[in-house]
Motif scaffolding. Sequence first.
Motif, short mmCIF file in Angstrom:
data_model
loop_
_atom_site.label_atom_id
_atom_site.label_comp_id
_atom_site.label_asym_id
_atom_site.label_seq_id
_atom_site.Cartn_x
_atom_site.Cartn_y
_atom_site.Cartn_z
N MET A 187 69.06 41.39 -26.95
CA MET A 187 70.38 41.01 -26.52
C MET A 187 71.28 40.99 -27.75
O MET A 187 70.90 40.49 -28.81
CB MET A 187 70.31 39.63 -25.84
N SER A 188 72.47 41.50 -27.60
CA SER A 188 73.41 41.57 -28.73
C SER A 188 73.94 40.18 -29.11
O SER A 188 73.86 39.23 -28.33
CB SER A 188 74.58 42.48 -28.37
N ALA A 189 74.51 40.11 -30.28
CA ALA A 189 75.10 38.84 -30.74
C ALA A 189 76.23 38.40 -29.81
O ALA A 189 76.35 37.21 -29.50
CB ALA A 189 75.60 38.98 -32.17
N SER A 190 77.03 39.33 -29.35
CA SER A 190 78.13 38.95 -28.45
C SER A 190 77.61 38.43 -27.12
O SER A 190 78.17 37.49 -26.56
CB SER A 190 79.09 40.12 -28.24
N HIS A 191 76.52 39.01 -26.62
CA HIS A 191 75.92 38.50 -25.38
C HIS A 191 75.30 37.13 -25.61
O HIS A 191 75.36 36.26 -24.73
CB HIS A 191 74.90 39.48 -24.82
N ASN A 192 74.69 36.92 -26.77
CA ASN A 192 74.15 35.60 -27.09
C ASN A 192 75.26 34.55 -27.13
O ASN A 192 75.06 33.41 -26.72
CB ASN A 192 73.37 35.62 -28.40
#
Length: 93
Positions: A1-6
């Motif tokens: 999962m990407s940082a923005s999704h996290n």
Amino acid sequence: MSASHNAVVAAEELTVHAWDLAHATDQTVRVDDAILDQVELFFAMFPPDPETGAGPFGPVTPIGDDADRLHRILALAGREPRPHAADNRTGTP
């Protein structure tokens, strides 16, 4: 999962659990619209199952058409806003 999704997941977790804690302790919580945007994005990323209607945390709570934005989000998280000492109208502290 990407940082923005996290970051979206973190916004959802902090918002829902802040409401849980506030509600349990007769406190008030206010959530900025920009944060609610992120929480709505979370539920777009993890929508209710079309067959069962269950959201990512279990059954979605039915809620009235007149519910405010925070209540609609809480219903997606399976929360049941109910009468509350801090807010006699809807249960949102």
